[in-house]
Design an enzyme around this catalytic site. Structure first.
Site, PDB file in Angstrom:
ATOM      1  N   LYS A   1       1.128  -1.098   0.102  1.00 43.15           N
ATOM      2  CA  LYS A   1      -0.300  -0.154   0.584  1.00 43.15           C
ATOM      3  C   LYS A   1       0.845   0.911  -0.039  1.00 43.15           C
ATOM      4  CE  LYS A   1      -4.167   2.098   2.491  1.00 43.15           C
ATOM      5  NZ  LYS A   1      -4.544   2.009   3.656  1.00 43.15           N
TER       6      LYS A   1
ATOM      7  N   SER B   1      -9.708   2.635   2.993  1.00 48.06           N
ATOM      8  CA  SER B   1      -8.856   2.963   1.699  1.00 48.06           C
ATOM      9  C   SER B   1      -7.479   1.687   1.009  1.00 48.06           C
ATOM     10  CB  SER B   1      -7.913   3.667   2.712  1.00 48.06           C
ATOM     11  OG  SER B   1      -7.703   3.741   3.924  1.00 48.06           O
TER      12      SER B   1
ATOM     13  N   SER C   1      -9.470  -0.673   6.885  1.00 51.79           N
ATOM     14  CA  SER C   1      -9.316  -0.061   5.471  1.00 51.79           C
ATOM     15  C   SER C   1      -8.971  -1.328   5.405  1.00 51.79           C
ATOM     16  CB  SER C   1      -8.463   1.558   5.194  1.00 51.79           C
ATOM     17  OG  SER C   1      -9.234   1.712   5.039  1.00 51.79           O
TER      18      SER C   1
END
Ligand code: GLN
Length: 480
Positions: free
Chosen positions: A72, A147, A171
């Protein structure tokens, strides 16, 4: 190749059946072909991946030698752009690796690139990215969740066998659910936050996505553990999660919190969760109803505490030291206000304003202190529940993935989307989402929650379910 488990991939490298370079090229080729329709990656690191893979072979040390992985874009990666999906950091190349990145590299993984996300991890749909939204591989008109939407979509589409993520209020679990992959958020403090760009420091926790609980077990064992560079990281041994998987849940007591099955849970999603719970009963688990009476306080509590911490953490992006700086500032105040005004997107600005408001003199007691108190009540719900049950099972979301744009103009409805994931974050307990079926043609995730530091129990429960079902092996059409 991309349908094999991580254990199989590692074994194939060890036996010489394949090489780290061949595995890397297989996934880079999929990224090349499939990324344009998904927008799951912000940065590709093909050249560096080749260099790393070429230095590995069947003799290489490291439990994950040769395993391709995506990170990420919230994790700092030395020499590689680390943007947090913000214009603010569009020009930022990290000077060091996050502990998670360092550990996974030491385990022999090969980084293929950095995944798209909501800006500074604020969002539930991935629409808050400076680089544009990620598409859900199950239906490109729908959101992948957020997210960590890029990581979840990438694993679902077979762009990598595993990806890292972070979960502050859902997330990892929510995008895992909406994309039909397995995602685990460990106990707060289990995984180092060093080099993980801070959103809400008392909630942020790194974790991972893969197709199965067994795959997640391999990755989590390599990334978890004490780190003296993170003051909240916990000094406690990390078990070999993969070796500990027995697949046996007989006698396990699973609690179903009534509050998570109340109004708001869409009927078809509920049917999927009910069937998953029945599957656990068939495997010998004992299912009981429980009460978690403070669940309905979680959204308001979280949306005071998280913005408060964000407003403080994001103060460092001032246009002076690094990150975006406006052109030709007139004076210092102009430099700050224009750099921040241009660098941060609308949702990040909204959070900073909410946070500054709830922390301001006069409102601090009414909002921030009050939220700390309700946070404690929510944590006590978990403490009490785990006196009676070994695990909690619940939905992750009220409905499958919504359409792109559907909630984009309505922050409150976006925040309400997090009702089932926020309580565990506020309590700091570990949570996981396991693919449990489909509703309206889109994946539905089962949420499993365990007591503090019982990630092994979670992974084993997920593994038991996945040995009896094959929802986790489904691939979206066009991504086979
Ligand atoms: N959706 C939540 C938010 O917008 C949680 C995000 C997260 O876990 N990083 O804050």
């Amino acid at each position: 190749m991309h349908d094999r488990s991580i254990a199989e991939l590692i074994a194939a490298v060890r036996s010489g059946e394949t090489t780290p370079r061949a595995l890397t090229d297989h996934y880079l080729d999929r990224i090349e072909r499939l990324q344009p329709s998904l927008n799951a990656l912000i940065t590709r690191t093909a050249e560096a991946a080749h260099a790393v893979a070429d230095g590995l072979d069947e003799q290489s040390p490291g439990a994950l030698a040769g395993l391709p992985i995506l990170h990420k874009d919230i994790f700092c990666t030395k020499g590689v752009k680390t943007s947090c999906a913000s214009r603010m950091l569009d020009n930022f190349v990290a000077p060091y690796d996050a502990t998670v990145v360092e550990r996974l590299a030491a385990a022999g993984t090969v980084m293929l690139g950095k995944t798209n996300m909501d800006e500074f991890a604020m969002g539930s749909s991935n629409e808050n990215s400076f680089y544009g939204p990620v598409k859900n591989p199950w239906n490109l008109a729908h959101v992948p969740g957020g997210s960590s939407g890029g990581s979840a979509a990438a694993v679902a589409a077979g762009l990598a066998p595993a990806a890292t993520g972070t979960d502050t209020g859902g997330s990892i679990r929510q995008p895992a659910a909406l994309c039909g992959v397995t995602g685990i958020k460990p106990t707060y403090g289990r995984v180092s936050r060093y080099g993980m760009i801070a959103f809400a420091s008392s909630l942020d926790q790194g974790g991972c996505f893969a197709r199965s609980a067994a795959d997640c077990a391999h990755v989590l064992s390599a990334m978890a553990g004490f780190d003296p560079r993170d003051s909240t990281s916990v000094e406690r041994d990390v078990p070999d999660y993969a070796a500990a998987l027995s697949g046996d849940v007989a006698g396990l007591r699973i609690g179903l919190p009534r509050e998570y099955f109340a109004d708001g849970l869409e009927a078809d999603s509920r049917a999927v969760i009910d069937a998953a719970v029945k599957q656990y009963e068939a495997l010998g688990a004992e299912v009981v109803d429980i009460d978690m009476p403070h669940t309905d306080l979680a959204v308001s509590t979280y949306y005071v505490i998280a913005p408060a911490e964000a407003s403080s953490n994001l103060a460092r992006f001032d246009g002076v030291r690094y990150g975006h700086r406006c052109d030709a500032p007139r004076d210092l105040e102009d430099l700050y206000t224009r750099s921040r005004g241009e660098g941060f997107g609308a949702e990040v600005q909204r959070r900073i304003m909410i946070g500054a408001y709830v922390l301001s003199a006069g409102y601090y007691d009414a909002y921030y202190i009050k939220a700390q108190k309700t946070r404690r009540l929510i944590a006590q719900d978990f403490q009490r529940a785990f006196e009676h049950v070994d695990l909690i099972a619940a939905p992750v979301t009220q409905a499958p993935a919504f359409k792109l744009g559907e909630k984009a103009d309505d922050p409150v409805s976006m925040y309400l989307n997090d009702v089932y994931t926020l309580p565990a974050s506020l309590a700091g307990v570990p949570g996981m989402s396991v693919p449990a079926g489909f509703a309206h043609g889109l994946p539905v995730g089962l949420q499993l929650l365990a007591p503090w530091f019982e990630e092994g129990r979670l992974l084993n429960a997920g593994h038991a379910y996945q040995q009896a079902t094959d929802w986790h092996t489904a691939r979206p059409a066009g991504f086979e």
